[in-house]
Design an enzyme around this catalytic site. Structure first.
Site, PDB file in Angstrom:
ATOM      1  N   THR A  52     106.454  33.410 -34.360  1.00 51.81           N
ATOM      2  CA  THR A  52     106.961  34.626 -34.993  1.00 51.81           C
ATOM      3  C   THR A  52     106.390  35.864 -34.333  1.00 51.81           C
ATOM      4  OG1 THR A  52     107.055  33.383 -37.066  1.00 51.81           O
ATOM      5  CG2 THR A  52     107.291  35.759 -37.230  1.00 51.81           C
ATOM      6  N   TYR A 140      99.691  22.577 -35.389  1.00 52.05           N
ATOM      7  CA  TYR A 140     101.000  23.128 -35.741  1.00 52.05           C
ATOM      8  C   TYR A 140     102.064  22.118 -35.327  1.00 52.05           C
ATOM      9  CZ  TYR A 140     104.765  26.666 -36.076  1.00 52.05           C
ATOM     10  OH  TYR A 140     105.892  27.374 -36.393  1.00 52.05           O
ATOM     11  N   LYS A 168      99.543  23.102 -39.931  1.00 44.89           N
ATOM     12  CA  LYS A 168     100.724  23.832 -40.381  1.00 44.89           C
ATOM     13  C   LYS A 168     101.914  22.891 -40.226  1.00 44.89           C
ATOM     14  CE  LYS A 168     103.623  27.877 -39.405  1.00 44.89           C
ATOM     15  NZ  LYS A 168     103.883  29.005 -38.458  1.00 44.89           N
ATOM     16  N   VAL A 209     101.704  29.037 -44.479  1.00 43.05           N
ATOM     17  CA  VAL A 209     101.783  30.015 -43.394  1.00 43.05           C
ATOM     18  C   VAL A 209     103.239  30.438 -43.357  1.00 43.05           C
ATOM     19  CG1 VAL A 209     101.473  30.485 -40.952  1.00 43.05           C
ATOM     20  CG2 VAL A 209      99.899  28.925 -42.122  1.00 43.05           C
TER      21      VAL A 209
END
Length: 298
Positions: A52, A140, A168, A209
């Site tokens: 992001t 992640y 995540k 998150v």
């Protein structure tokens, strides 16, 4: 008594955008403005320069500038986790050193994209990053971005590493999440997709998150607090209220939608760097409608 496991980086983190000026230059003033807004609205931490945050199109020098500006602004209020995702292990290790020098509280390591190594290769990659600093590390798992999922056995093996403290989870496979929770109960699971936050909390996730929390931090924090207090009905109602917005912020190439929403709030420009494109007026209008439906009108 808390219903949720301990959260090493707090309950509500946002995968923060990296603001640019209208001509595409780094906008540190806007980065501070966004970070301060998040600190004021329900957040415990930030993840900087992940997907992001458009890390793929920012230089190491720009990343160091973002880290410095945000830590100076909110480092005393929020935990800051730095994305060190790369398909080049040496580069990821260099990013880890940059993060440690800047003073971040943790690192986020995605699976190497494009090269698609074996699971043993992923383990070696993560171990090399973890060896570079003393910082705690969040895995992640986002195969829609990387083309490579972390297998449950891999996650369980990595959870034995003393600095791998969290994951995540953006895979969207609840059966696999449950298996990891069963076999690695001390690994903190964070939802990596807003639409899955409440289901993952029910499996023992510790928080989120988020992308949506740029504009819904207070609401998401309230949902997690309600679930933690055993008020599942309130948590469910908030989850359902936010559902249209959770889908809309990925309706066109992220992070363009959330940057458009932040631009409507005067926090930063809607500018993204190529190969991303900003949304069309029609797309942005549909986004505004979805946010309004979720009670998040600008």
């Amino acid at each position: 008594m808390s219903a949720l496991p301990p959260a090493p980086f707090g309950r509500v983190l946002t995968a923060m955008v990296t603001p640019f000026t209208d001509d595409g230059a780094l906008d540190l003033d806007a980065a501070v403005r966004v970070a301060t807004h998040l600190a004021d609205h329900g957040h415990d931490g930030l993840v900087l320069l992940g997907t992001t945050g458009e890390a793929a199109t920012t230089s190491e020098a720009e990343q160091a500038d973002v880290l410095r500006a945000v830590l100076d602004a909110v480092g005393g209020r929020l935990q800051v986790v730095y994305g060190v995702g790369s398909n080049d292990t040496a580069h990821a290790r260099e990013l880890a050193r940059i993060g440690a020098k800047a003073g971040v509280q943790g690192l986020l390591a995605t699976t190497p994209y494009y090269t698609r190594p074996t699971q043993d290769g992923v383990i070696a990659h993560v171990e090399a990053i973890a060896a570079e600093t003393d910082l705690p590390l969040m895995l992640y798992d986002v195969p829609t971005r990387t083309g490579l999922a972390l297998e449950s056995d891999t996650i369980v093996r990595l959870a034995d590493h003393p600095r791998v403290v969290a994951i995540k989870d953006a895979k969207g496979r609840l059966v696999e999440t449950a298996e990891v929770r069963r076999r690695a109960p001390d690994l903190a699971v964070y939802s990596g997709s807003d639409e899955y936050t409440l289901p993952l909390l029910s499996l023992g996730a510790v928080g989120v998150v988020s992308v949506l929390a740029h504009v819904a931090g207070d609401e998401i924090a309230a949902m997690i607090r309600a679930f933690d207090a055993g008020d599942v009905a309130t948590a469910r109602d908030l989850h359902l209220q936010l559902s249209p917005a959770a889908l809309a912020i990925f309706a066109f190439a992220s992070p363009a939608p959330i940057k458009a929403a932040l631009a409507d709030r005067g926090l930063c420009s809607a500018t993204v760097r190529l190969p991303l494109l900003p949304g069309t007026e029609a797309q942005r209008a549909r986004l505004r409608d979805a946010l309004a439906l979720a009670g998040l009108a600008a």
